[in-house]
Design a protein around this motif. Structure first.
Motif, mmCIF file in Angstrom:
data_model
loop_
_atom_site.group_PDB
_atom_site.id
_atom_site.type_symbol
_atom_site.label_atom_id
_atom_site.label_comp_id
_atom_site.label_asym_id
_atom_site.label_seq_id
_atom_site.Cartn_x
_atom_site.Cartn_y
_atom_site.Cartn_z
ATOM 1 N N UNK A 19 6.500 56.452 74.587
ATOM 2 C CA UNK A 19 7.538 57.279 73.993
ATOM 3 C C UNK A 19 8.974 57.247 74.697
ATOM 4 N N UNK A 20 8.832 57.278 75.846
ATOM 5 C CA UNK A 20 10.053 57.398 76.819
ATOM 6 C C UNK A 20 10.977 56.080 76.845
ATOM 7 N N UNK A 21 10.069 54.806 76.823
ATOM 8 C CA UNK A 21 10.888 53.842 76.714
ATOM 9 C C UNK A 21 11.574 53.532 75.353
ATOM 10 N N UNK A 22 10.857 54.041 74.409
ATOM 11 C CA UNK A 22 11.405 54.162 73.059
ATOM 12 C C UNK A 22 12.715 54.920 72.848
ATOM 13 N N UNK B 139 6.996 46.759 81.605
ATOM 14 C CA UNK B 139 7.255 47.190 80.011
ATOM 15 C C UNK B 139 8.652 47.467 79.910
ATOM 16 N N UNK B 140 9.293 48.121 80.964
ATOM 17 C CA UNK B 140 10.670 48.642 80.549
ATOM 18 C C UNK B 140 11.605 47.251 80.752
ATOM 19 N N UNK B 141 11.317 46.469 81.653
ATOM 20 C CA UNK B 141 12.212 45.362 81.872
ATOM 21 C C UNK B 141 12.133 44.271 80.619
ATOM 22 N N UNK B 142 10.697 44.029 80.035
ATOM 23 C CA UNK B 142 10.391 43.367 79.242
ATOM 24 C C UNK B 142 11.012 43.767 77.788
ATOM 25 N N UNK B 143 10.971 45.312 77.491
ATOM 26 C CA UNK B 143 11.695 45.667 76.305
ATOM 27 C C UNK B 143 13.168 45.504 76.607
ATOM 28 N N UNK C 129 19.839 42.768 69.903
ATOM 29 C CA UNK C 129 19.353 41.441 69.424
ATOM 30 C C UNK C 129 18.088 42.055 68.396
ATOM 31 N N UNK C 130 17.046 42.683 68.683
ATOM 32 C CA UNK C 130 16.134 42.995 68.039
ATOM 33 C C UNK C 130 15.839 44.509 67.803
ATOM 34 N N UNK C 131 15.557 44.971 66.717
ATOM 35 C CA UNK C 131 15.809 46.503 66.692
ATOM 36 C C UNK C 131 14.072 46.753 66.056
ATOM 37 N N UNK C 132 13.425 47.201 66.897
ATOM 38 C CA UNK C 132 11.777 47.474 66.585
ATOM 39 C C UNK C 132 11.678 48.678 65.797
ATOM 40 N N UNK C 133 12.721 49.209 65.604
ATOM 41 C CA UNK C 133 12.579 50.841 64.925
ATOM 42 C C UNK C 133 13.100 50.762 63.535
#
Length: 520
Positions: free
Chosen positions: A163-166, A474-478, A516-520
């Motif tokens: 949730x916080x990465x989002x 997970x943060x760096x990857x995102x 570049x990509x918006x996953x939302x």
């Protein structure tokens, strides 16, 4: 004949005088030998640079202590003794020396000493991270690995992390939409602060971002005042005098925090009395349950709980966010590595807009290598402190009980005898050339010989390292998956560490996120 008599008497006088001096000298030498024999063999201290009166070796130590200690170690060896004002330290700067401390003599170096302004710390002597080895520390370590950061709690933390990465990505996408520059350092500090707020006290902070900001500001004030006051520690008797008022500011900030925490604890206790036993448990809930448990192995105090939560906040601001900042700075400065990582993520996640997940990490060996290389160059704790509890020998030198020891992991993980091109950012060093796969056996070897120590070693190794690794991956990857990054003024990011013992990044991390990509 008569004239020769005085000469004979004069010669005799000289002879008897020399005999007397010889006898006295022999007696004194034998007495000294006997005295030192009774006391034991002379103490062999680690080598030390020439010192100046009062300040000791302070003139040899630059603003960034880890790098200064590394430079001195190249001249005076992997174990040396330094004095800064009234404080004396033994500094270890090699993997073999660290192995002696963390493995061969771990039972003698399992305590830590409190660094900095302890005279003005209202929580003095109640720390877990900074506390000595004893019943309280052992009890809290057990609680951490069995309840606070394990099992169902770890799964709960995973949901909070997602949730916080989002929230972080949405904030950056808003910056990108407006074409505004962002300080990624501030954004990442907000991420880690909100994480700790919700992991530790979700009942209070679950939907209250303003409250989380207030908590972060409060903790930052404590850290700022403590850092300024820490300078006084160097100057002997002057540390007893609050010359610039930093001690008063520190105590005021700590008492403000203490008041807020006391009210939070009372709110929790009221909900527990009102039948809130079935609520989802967070760190505060578990700590208060333990506090109320009359059968607990160690009776927790309210002060210990407040200090433990404060240590969690300080760790998040000073270490976790800094680790991600350095990793992103290195990636932005090395576009070829950045592209290679993005290609790897796309090969696993696919061309869809699905955001990288924790479950993807085992299939992303290059991401793992990037995290490990960043932690090698920029350890969250570049200086680890220990206190010797029993007399021992390290590298043939005598280390007495109560000696303060600093392990310079910055120097150890940049040792040219252990690492090829140690100051160069090369994630591929963690791969087997023939297969291109992550070399887990190589990592195990480096851990075994203590040349890789990003989270410390021995029984005092950081209890939150699993959480830190998951958050970093997970943060760096995102951030790589969703954005391109443009540095302000088109240059490279200045990668320097802050002054003192800290491993935090000194300058702000100013850059433009380009979605570049918006996953939302």
């Amino acid at each position: 004949m008569a004239s020769s008599i005085p000469m004979v008497n004069n010669d005799n006088a000289i002879y008897y005088c020399l005999l007397f001096v010889s006898l006295i000298s022999t007696f004194v030498v034998r007495l000294l030998i006997k005295t030192y024999t009774n006391l034991g063999s002379p103490i062999r201290h680690p080598p030390s640079p020439p010192a100046l009166p009062i300040i000791g070796h302070l003139h040899l130590v630059g603003a960034a202590f880890p790098k200064s200690f590394q430079t001195l170690a190249r001249c005076y060896g992997p174990l040396m003794q330094l004095r800064t004002g009234s404080s004396t330290f033994v500094v270890a700067s090699s993997a073999s020396t660290a192995k002696e401390i963390f493995k061969a003599h771990d039972h003698k170096f399992h305590s830590r000493f409190e660094m900095g302004p302890t005279d003005y710390n209202i929580y003095k002597g109640t720390g877990f991270v900074t506390g000595p080895y004893g019943d309280y520390w052992k009890f809290m370590k057990k609680l951490c690995i069995t309840e606070l950061f394990a099992g169902s709690q770890f799964d709960r933390f995973n949901r909070i992390r997602e949730q916080e990465i989002t929230n972080l990505l949405k904030s950056l996408m808003e910056c990108a939409r407006k074409g505004e520059i962002c300080d990624l350092k501030v954004e990442l500090e907000t991420l880690t602060n909100n994480l700790i707020c919700k992991m530790a006290m979700s009942k209070r902070f679950s939907n209250k971002d303003d409250e989380a900001k207030k908590m972060r500001k409060m903790v930052s004030e404590i850290m700022k005042a403590g850092a300024k006051l820490g300078v006084n520690e160097v100057f002997g008797v002057l540390k007893k005098f609050d010359l610039f008022g930093h001690g008063k500011k520190l105590q005021e900030a700590l008492w403000e925090y203490d008041g807020v925490m006391e009210q939070i604890m009372k709110d929790y206790e009221e909900s527990m009395v009102d039948g809130g036993e079935n609520e989802e448990k967070d760190v505060m809930y578990i700590l208060l349950q333990t506090y109320r448990n009359t059968d607990a192995e160690v009776k927790l105090t309210r002060t210990q709980i407040k200090h433990f939560i404060l240590e969690l906040f300080m760790a998040s601001i000073d270490t976790e966010s800094a680790a991600i900042q350095f990793a992103m700075a290195e990636l932005i400065n090395h576009p070829n590595v950045f592209k290679k990582l993005r290609d790897e993520i796309q090969s696993i996640v696919g061309s869809s807009r699905r955001l990288i997940k924790e479950s993807d990490v085992p299939n992303l060996p290059y991401l793992q290598a990037i995290v490990k290389e960043s932690l090698r160059l920029h350890a969250p704790s570049p200086i680890i402190n220990r206190e010797c509890t029993k007399d021992c020998k390290i590298n043939g030198f005598d280390i007495k009980a109560k000696t303060k020891v600093l392990i310079n992991t910055y120097a150890i993980m940049r040792d040219p005898d252990k690492w090829h091109d140690p100051d160069v950012y090369i994630p591929d060093r963690f791969f087997v050339d023939s297969t291109g796969q992550f070399d887990q056996s190589e990592m195990e070897m480096q851990r075994h010989d203590f040349s890789y120590l990003p989270f410390g070693g021995g029984r005092r190794v950081c209890p939150g390292l699993v959480h830190a690794y998951v958050l970093m991956h997970t943060t760096i990857g995102a951030l790589v998956q969703c954005f391109d990054w443009k540095v302000k003024d088109g240059g490279k990011i200045d990668i320097n560490i802050a002054n003192g013992f800290s491993g935090a990044m000194a300058p702000p991390l100013l850059c433009y996120p380009i979605t570049r990509i918006n996953p939302f």
